[in-house]
Motif scaffolding. Sequence first.
Motif, mmCIF file in Angstrom:
data_model
loop_
_atom_site.group_PDB
_atom_site.id
_atom_site.type_symbol
_atom_site.label_atom_id
_atom_site.label_comp_id
_atom_site.label_asym_id
_atom_site.label_seq_id
_atom_site.Cartn_x
_atom_site.Cartn_y
_atom_site.Cartn_z
ATOM 1 N N GLN A 80 0.762 -1.179 -0.027
ATOM 2 C CA GLN A 80 0.029 -0.059 -0.041
ATOM 3 C C GLN A 80 0.801 1.279 0.006
ATOM 4 O OE1 GLN A 80 -3.022 -1.539 2.834
ATOM 5 N NE2 GLN A 80 -4.172 -0.168 1.591
ATOM 6 N N TYR A 128 -4.601 3.328 -1.533
ATOM 7 C CA TYR A 128 -5.530 3.288 -0.668
ATOM 8 C C TYR A 128 -6.623 2.576 -1.280
ATOM 9 C CZ TYR A 128 -2.743 7.491 0.959
ATOM 10 O OH TYR A 128 -1.870 8.126 1.588
ATOM 11 N N TYR A 136 -4.221 0.891 5.727
ATOM 12 C CA TYR A 136 -3.672 2.063 4.962
ATOM 13 C C TYR A 136 -4.976 2.774 4.379
ATOM 14 C CZ TYR A 136 0.017 5.040 2.888
ATOM 15 O OH TYR A 136 0.913 6.160 2.567
ATOM 16 N N THR A 137 -5.592 3.447 4.984
ATOM 17 C CA THR A 137 -6.923 4.085 4.360
ATOM 18 C C THR A 137 -7.088 5.684 4.306
ATOM 19 O OG1 THR A 137 -8.264 3.885 6.345
ATOM 20 C CG2 THR A 137 -8.487 1.993 4.991
ATOM 21 N N GLN A 138 -6.067 6.021 5.217
ATOM 22 C CA GLN A 138 -6.250 7.684 5.275
ATOM 23 C C GLN A 138 -4.734 7.897 5.612
ATOM 24 O OE1 GLN A 138 -8.931 8.716 8.138
ATOM 25 N NE2 GLN A 138 -8.145 7.125 9.819
ATOM 26 N N GLN A 228 -10.251 9.607 4.481
ATOM 27 C CA GLN A 228 -10.471 8.244 3.872
ATOM 28 C C GLN A 228 -11.809 8.130 2.983
ATOM 29 O OE1 GLN A 228 -10.410 5.224 7.181
ATOM 30 N NE2 GLN A 228 -12.699 5.147 6.896
#
Length: 293
Positions: A80, A128, A136-138, A228
Motif C-alpha cells: 500500500q 489506498y 492504510y486507508t487515510q 478516507q
Amino acid sequence: MKLISQPVFYLDNGITAEHENFFHRYGIIQFRNFVDKATVAGFLQEIRSVERFLIRENIQKVNGVPLKFGKDIDGSSIIQRLAFTSQYSKVLSDFLKDDRLASLTRLLQPYDGRIGENEKDGLVVNHYINTENSEYTQLGWHTDSPRDLFHGSAIQPMLNVGLHLDDCPASNGGLRVLAGTHNKGLFTLLFKKKYFISNKPDANEVGVDIEAGDLTIHDGRIWHRVQQSPYIGEQSRRRVMYIPIITGDYKPKSASSPTAFYHRIGQLRLPSFKRKAGKELLQPQAGKIAVEM
C-alpha cells in the motif's frame, strides 16, 4: 468550506507565468490529462509487476524505507506504500525523464530543482483501499519538508508531484490541503497540526476532483492529509504515484541506507474503520468539497 477558483490547466508546453502565479499563491496546482488512460493502464501493470516481485522475494524495505503491506478486496497481499518503484521498472524510470516533469523545477526558482529518483523515498506509489484488513486507508495532517531535519540538513524547498491513477472525486476522499500554508513561516510549518496523528477535517481545507491521468503538485511546506473514502471495496480504491522534485545537496540512497525516524512516526496506527451494513462505510459529508475549475 472554501473553494479555490482554478482555471483548467494543462502542462503541454511546460510551466507558464500563469501557472507560477497560481501555485505561489495557493501552494497547489492541478493539471488535467497529463497522461492518457492507456498510459495509466500501462503504469498500473508495471506497478503490479514490481509489487509481485517484492512480495515474492519477501522484501520489507527498499533503501531503508519500509513498505506498507495490506490486503486487497479478494484477500490477496498488496503493497500500500511502495518506495523507489522506478528502480524496478524501466518504464517508470523513463517516465521520470519526461520534459514536462523537468519543467516543474521552474516552480522552485531561484533554487535549482531536480527529480529525486534515487533520493528521499524516490518514486512512491500509494494504494489506498478500504477493506476489513487494510490499515492504510487515510493519512493524517502533515507537511513534507521537515523530513530534511531527520536527514541532518536544513529544510529545503521541494515539490510533491502526484500522478493519479484512479478517478477520485473529492466526495470519495483523497487529498485535502490547507491552501496558502506553505508561506506562513517556520512555526506554522512545524506546529499547526499534530503530525500524522490528527486527521480531523479543517474548516479551511480544500479537496480536489481528480480523474485518472491528472497531475497535482503541492509545495512541500503545505499542510495536507488524505481523507478516507466513505466506501469499502473497489469504489474506495485510490492509487497515486508521487514524484519528489527536490533541491539541496545530492543525497542518493542505497540498500545500506538506515530507516529515517519520520517513517516510524508515519507508521503510527490509525484508527480503524468499522463496516456498516451495505456497501457504504459512512455517508459522504454534505456538500461538495472541490476545486472550482
